[in-house]
Each structure stands twice: as C-alpha cells, then as structure tokens.
Design an enzyme around this catalytic site. Structure first.
Site, PDB file in Angstrom:
ATOM      1  N   LEU A  15       0.850  -1.205  -0.047  1.00  0.00           N
ATOM      2  CA  LEU A  15       0.014  -0.129  -0.055  1.00  0.00           C
ATOM      3  C   LEU A  15       1.109   1.355  -0.093  1.00  0.00           C
ATOM      4  CD1 LEU A  15      -2.901  -0.713   2.413  1.00  0.00           C
ATOM      5  CD2 LEU A  15      -2.663  -1.449   0.169  1.00  0.00           C
ATOM      6  N   ASP A  51      12.800   1.616  12.595  1.00  0.00           N
ATOM      7  CA  ASP A  51      12.275   0.373  13.127  1.00  0.00           C
ATOM      8  C   ASP A  51      11.162   1.106  13.872  1.00  0.00           C
ATOM      9  OD1 ASP A  51      11.105  -1.651  14.566  1.00  0.00           O
ATOM     10  OD2 ASP A  51      13.107  -2.496  15.010  1.00  0.00           O
ATOM     11  N   LEU A  52       9.749   0.849  13.582  1.00  0.00           N
ATOM     12  CA  LEU A  52       8.681   1.426  14.731  1.00  0.00           C
ATOM     13  C   LEU A  52       8.736   1.065  15.911  1.00  0.00           C
ATOM     14  CD1 LEU A  52       6.011   0.817  11.924  1.00  0.00           C
ATOM     15  CD2 LEU A  52       6.704   3.267  12.922  1.00  0.00           C
ATOM     16  N   GLY A  73       4.017  -2.014   9.727  1.00  0.00           N
ATOM     17  CA  GLY A  73       3.680  -3.233  10.605  1.00  0.00           C
ATOM     18  C   GLY A  73       3.461  -4.469   9.960  1.00  0.00           C
ATOM     19  N   SER A 111      -7.786  -2.684   9.841  1.00  0.00           N
ATOM     20  CA  SER A 111      -8.183  -3.972   9.116  1.00  0.00           C
ATOM     21  C   SER A 111      -9.568  -4.479   9.434  1.00  0.00           C
ATOM     22  CB  SER A 111      -7.076  -5.134   9.196  1.00  0.00           C
ATOM     23  OG  SER A 111      -7.532  -6.048   8.645  1.00  0.00           O
ATOM     24  N   TYR A 136      -3.343 -10.360  15.197  1.00  0.00           N
ATOM     25  CA  TYR A 136      -3.537  -9.328  14.524  1.00  0.00           C
ATOM     26  C   TYR A 136      -4.625  -8.295  14.267  1.00  0.00           C
ATOM     27  CZ  TYR A 136      -3.533  -7.061   9.684  1.00  0.00           C
ATOM     28  OH  TYR A 136      -3.766  -6.152   8.805  1.00  0.00           O
ATOM     29  N   LYS A 140      -5.389  -4.381  15.458  1.00  0.00           N
ATOM     30  CA  LYS A 140      -5.763  -3.119  14.851  1.00  0.00           C
ATOM     31  C   LYS A 140      -6.893  -2.467  15.802  1.00  0.00           C
ATOM     32  CE  LYS A 140      -3.283  -3.719  11.213  1.00  0.00           C
ATOM     33  NZ  LYS A 140      -2.268  -2.417  10.734  1.00  0.00           N
ATOM     34  N   SER A 165      -9.722  -6.026   1.295  1.00  0.00           N
ATOM     35  CA  SER A 165      -8.763  -6.496   0.644  1.00  0.00           C
ATOM     36  C   SER A 165      -8.002  -5.644  -0.689  1.00  0.00           C
ATOM     37  CB  SER A 165      -9.059  -7.647  -0.148  1.00  0.00           C
ATOM     38  OG  SER A 165      -9.824  -8.434   0.899  1.00  0.00           O
TER      39      SER A 165
HETATM   40  P1  NAI Z   1       3.091  -4.782   3.633  1.00  0.00           P
HETATM   41  O1  NAI Z   1       3.685  -5.870   4.319  1.00  0.00           O
HETATM   42  O2  NAI Z   1       3.296  -4.725   2.265  1.00  0.00           O
HETATM   43  O3  NAI Z   1       3.945  -3.258   4.412  1.00  0.00           O
HETATM   44  C1  NAI Z   1       4.105  -2.952   5.511  1.00  0.00           C
HETATM   45  C2  NAI Z   1       5.373  -2.631   5.509  1.00  0.00           C
HETATM   46  O4  NAI Z   1       5.596  -2.302   7.004  1.00  0.00           O
HETATM   47  C3  NAI Z   1       6.385  -3.424   5.007  1.00  0.00           C
HETATM   48  O5  NAI Z   1       7.023  -2.586   3.986  1.00  0.00           O
HETATM   49  C4  NAI Z   1       7.432  -3.799   6.193  1.00  0.00           C
HETATM   50  O6  NAI Z   1       8.673  -3.566   5.840  1.00  0.00           O
HETATM   51  C5  NAI Z   1       6.912  -2.671   7.137  1.00  0.00           C
HETATM   52  N1  NAI Z   1       7.378  -3.131   8.529  1.00  0.00           N
HETATM   53  C6  NAI Z   1       7.083  -4.171   9.115  1.00  0.00           C
HETATM   54  N2  NAI Z   1       7.677  -4.063  10.534  1.00  0.00           N
HETATM   55  C7  NAI Z   1       8.164  -2.913  10.625  1.00  0.00           C
HETATM   56  C8  NAI Z   1       8.993  -2.222  11.760  1.00  0.00           C
HETATM   57  N3  NAI Z   1       9.162  -2.883  12.870  1.00  0.00           N
HETATM   58  N4  NAI Z   1       9.237  -0.875  11.630  1.00  0.00           N
HETATM   59  C9  NAI Z   1       9.178  -0.225  10.362  1.00  0.00           C
HETATM   60  N5  NAI Z   1       8.464  -0.622   9.240  1.00  0.00           N
HETATM   61  C10 NAI Z   1       7.962  -2.156   9.497  1.00  0.00           C
HETATM   62  O7  NAI Z   1       1.617  -4.591   4.113  1.00  0.00           O
HETATM   63  P2  NAI Z   1       0.398  -3.824   3.020  1.00  0.00           P
HETATM   64  O8  NAI Z   1      -0.428  -4.653   2.477  1.00  0.00           O
HETATM   65  O9  NAI Z   1       1.179  -2.654   2.437  1.00  0.00           O
HETATM   66  O10 NAI Z   1      -0.344  -3.239   4.345  1.00  0.00           O
HETATM   67  C11 NAI Z   1      -0.234  -1.895   4.885  1.00  0.00           C
HETATM   68  C12 NAI Z   1      -0.963  -1.759   6.206  1.00  0.00           C
HETATM   69  O11 NAI Z   1      -2.281  -1.718   5.775  1.00  0.00           O
HETATM   70  C13 NAI Z   1      -0.552  -2.657   7.168  1.00  0.00           C
HETATM   71  O12 NAI Z   1      -0.837  -2.152   8.496  1.00  0.00           O
HETATM   72  C14 NAI Z   1      -1.858  -3.493   6.980  1.00  0.00           C
HETATM   73  O13 NAI Z   1      -2.009  -4.239   8.339  1.00  0.00           O
HETATM   74  C15 NAI Z   1      -3.114  -2.814   6.545  1.00  0.00           C
HETATM   75  N6  NAI Z   1      -4.077  -3.587   5.970  1.00  0.00           N
HETATM   76  C16 NAI Z   1      -3.555  -3.867   4.465  1.00  0.00           C
HETATM   77  C17 NAI Z   1      -4.770  -4.651   3.802  1.00  0.00           C
HETATM   78  C18 NAI Z   1      -4.345  -5.169   2.283  1.00  0.00           C
HETATM   79  O14 NAI Z   1      -5.361  -5.535   1.770  1.00  0.00           O
HETATM   80  N7  NAI Z   1      -3.030  -4.980   1.933  1.00  0.00           N
HETATM   81  C19 NAI Z   1      -5.775  -5.005   4.403  1.00  0.00           C
HETATM   82  C20 NAI Z   1      -6.009  -4.588   5.742  1.00  0.00           C
HETATM   83  C21 NAI Z   1      -5.180  -3.795   6.469  1.00  0.00           C
HETATM   84  C1  15L Z   2      -5.499  -7.886   5.730  1.00  0.00           C
HETATM   85  O1  15L Z   2      -5.661  -7.135   7.031  1.00  0.00           O
HETATM   86  C2  15L Z   2      -4.124  -8.307   5.090  1.00  0.00           C
HETATM   87  O2  15L Z   2      -3.061  -7.527   5.554  1.00  0.00           O
HETATM   88  C3  15L Z   2      -4.384  -8.440   3.655  1.00  0.00           C
HETATM   89  O3  15L Z   2      -3.103  -9.073   3.349  1.00  0.00           O
HETATM   90  C4  15L Z   2      -5.301  -9.076   3.410  1.00  0.00           C
HETATM   91  O4  15L Z   2      -5.547 -10.536   3.925  1.00  0.00           O
HETATM   92  C5  15L Z   2      -6.762  -8.763   4.064  1.00  0.00           C
HETATM   93  O5  15L Z   2      -6.576  -8.257   5.170  1.00  0.00           O
HETATM   94  C6  15L Z   2      -8.125  -9.307   3.644  1.00  0.00           C
HETATM   95  O6  15L Z   2      -8.691  -9.501   4.422  1.00  0.00           O
HETATM   96  O7  15L Z   2      -8.280  -9.769   2.724  1.00  0.00           O
END
Ligand code: NAI
Ligand code: 15L
Length: 267
Positions: A15, A51-52, A73, A111, A136, A140, A165
């Site tokens: 994202l 690092d968060l 995260g 999420s 997880y 959230k 998603s």
């Molecule tokens: P992603 O895994 O691609 O991106 C998350 C980023 O956080 C990664 O680049 C990772 O290196 C970084 N990260 C992990 N641990 C860290 C730390 N300790 N310090 C700093 N950075 C750290 O995940 P995505 O899909 O981009 O999701 C972004 C956010 O949206 C997440 O919080 C996820 O839970 C939430 N989300 C995403 C959904 C989706 O459909 N992609 C659905 C629901 C929620």
């Molecule tokens: C999430 O929260 C996850 O980060 C993503 O990878 C998908 O699993 C999404 O929900 C989902 O429910 O499709």
C-alpha cells in the site's frame, strides 16, 4: 491538499508503494519510512529508515510533518512477541511521536480483521465493536483505541481505515464483498488528509454491490468510491475459500487458523 508535509510508515510495502506513486509531486514533503530498503528519493521525497519499535527513532521520525499515514507493521497473523513489538509497540510509539511533534492528523491502517469474527450476514459500520479474528486483528482494534485516546485527549485528528482487501482486482468470492481498489484506496486517503473529523473509524472498501459494510460515515467525509468488485464477478465467483469457517465469517482465512471454539456463537 491541506497536509503539506506527510510521513508514510511502511512506505516500502504494497500500500505504501501505491501511495508513494499517487503523492509524488503533490506535497511539500513526503517522508517515506520503513525498515527495508526502497527506491531512492525523488523530488520532494525523503527516505528515512526506522524501526517502529524504536521509541526514540520514531520520535525523530515524526518531527516536522503535518500528517502521518501509518501503514507500517505486520499485515498477517503471527506470534504475540512480534505482534506486541511491531503492531502494538510500533503504533504506540507512532502516536506518541506524533503528539510530541504536534502532528495534526494520523491515518491509521486498521483492518477488517478487527471485526473478522462477525458472520457474513451481518452488516457492520465503523461503529460496530471489534470482534477480532486473530492476534493481528486485535492489534488493529487496539490501534483504533489508541487513535481515540490521541484524538480526544491530545487533539490529533485520527481516521482509522478498516481496510478490506486492497488488490489490483478481486481474487475470489470473498473479495467481491471486501475489495478495495487501489484507486479507491488513494481516494480514501485523500479524504483522510483533508476532511474535518476528530476520530472516525470507516471501512476501506470500494462501492461493492455485495459489501458487508455500511460505509456512510466515510461518504459523509467525502469519500466517493468509483470501483465495484461486481465487475469481476464472472471471473472470481466460483473461487471459494477452502474451509466452511472461512466462508462463514467476514475474516475469511484468518478465522479457521487456531480456531478452537466448541460452540457456534454466530449472531
Ligand atoms: P506490507 O507488508 O506490504 O507493508 C507493511 C510494511 O511495514 C512493510 O514494508 C514492512 O517492511 C514494514 N514494517 C514491518 N515491520 C516494521 C517495523 N518494525 N518498523 C518499520 N516498518 C516495518 O503490507 P500492506 O499490504 O502494504 O499493508 C499496509 C498496512 O495496511 C498494514 O498495516 C496492514 O495491516 C494494513 N492492511 C492492509 C490490507 C491489504 O489489503 N493490503 C488489508 C487490511 C489492512
Ligand atoms: C488484511 O488485513 C491483510 O493485511 C491482507 O493481506 C489481506 O489478507 C486482507 O486483510 C483481507 O482480509 O483480504
């Protein structure tokens, strides 16, 4: 756009990469932060490795920005220690850093898994109380409460997005309800950066015919999604999740993992 200096955490992720592209050239500064490497900074960008879980580093990270988009995260289910360190600790550090730095608003990537233990026949809104389907999802739900603390007590506008998603296109039957197109994700974040709110929880979902979520709170803030998963129904309707539990509850595949209830609490 009112927010001129923006921090994105998790900027190297799926994202984060979408937002980086959409915000390029739009702001005075976009500070991109992650623990993994990313493409070198372009005009108006700054890359900060952080690092968060590192409280002091996150304090510094938040200095000098008006708005934070907190995506960083672990986006999947894993053990307590990683969840506590990164998702819980990281979110607390982020909000605390924002408070110290006088940040005006934070958009928090929550999420749908915060409410994943609701069955599919329930229509939820941002006011529906959490029913996490996983550690997880619980992180959230916790983040949404952290957002409330910092909004009402410390005056940081907080928009929590219960993202469904977010994919280029829906990939199975469940996603016909949960899909958030990448363009609608960008639209929703734009609303978060400009709208007038104190603390709101909304769903990150497109205008799907089969949505499980009443997202009128987001629409009131100005969110106008344009995409509808139904356009892909013929392609993906027959692709079902594998277990009955996953098909029954909104959280899908997060539900059967470690499931141990002997009772049916559906309702
Ligand atoms: P992603 O895994 O691609 O991106 C998350 C980023 O956080 C990664 O680049 C990772 O290196 C970084 N990260 C992990 N641990 C860290 C730390 N300790 N310090 C700093 N950075 C750290 O995940 P995505 O899909 O981009 O999701 C972004 C956010 O949206 C997440 O919080 C996820 O839970 C939430 N989300 C995403 C959904 C989706 O459909 N992609 C659905 C629901 C929620
Ligand atoms: C999430 O929260 C996850 O980060 C993503 O990878 C998908 O699993 C999404 O929900 C989902 O429910 O499709």
């Amino acid at each position: 756009m009112t927010s001129k200096r923006i921090l994105i955490t998790g900027a190297a992720g799926r994202l984060g990469t979408i937002l980086r592209r959409s915000l390029a050239g739009q702001c005075e500064l976009v500070r991109l932060s992650d623990i993994v490497p990313m493409e070198p900074a372009g005009a108006g960008e700054q890359i900060v490795s952080c690092d968060l879980a590192d409280e002091a580093a996150v304090r510094g990270l938040c200095e000098g920005v008006d708005a934070v988009i907190h995506l960083g995260g672990l986006p999947y289910e894993t053990g307590w220690s990683e969840m506590l360190r990164t998702n819980i600790g990281g979110t607390v550090n982020l909000y605390e850093g924002a408070r110290h730095a006088g940040v005006e608003r934070v958009i928090f990537a929550s999420s749908n898994h915060a409410t994943g233990m609701y069955p599919n026949d329930r229509t939820l809104s941002g006011e529906s109380s959490p029913r996490p389907d996983s550690r997880y999802g619980l992180t959230k739900a916790f983040g949404e409460d952290v957002a409330a603390l910092y909004a009402y007590k410390h005056g940081i506008r907080s928009l929590c997005l219960r993202i469904g998603s977010c994919l280029p296109k829906p990939d199975n039957r469940r996603a016909l309800s949960t899909w958030l197109s990448q363009d609608d994700f960008v639209r929703l974040v734009q609303v978060g950066l400009t709208a007038d709110y104190v603390h709101e929880i909304v769903y990150g979902v497109s205008r799907n015919t089969r949505s499980w979520w009443d997202n009128s709170a987001a629409h009131r803030l100005g969110y106008e999604p344009r995409d509808n998963a139904e356009d892909y129904a013929a392609e993906v309707e027959s692709i079902e999740l594998k277990t009955e539990l996953a098909r029954l509850y909104q959280g899908g595949n997060f539900v059967p993992e470690e499931f141990s209830s002997r009772k049916e609490w559906l309702g």
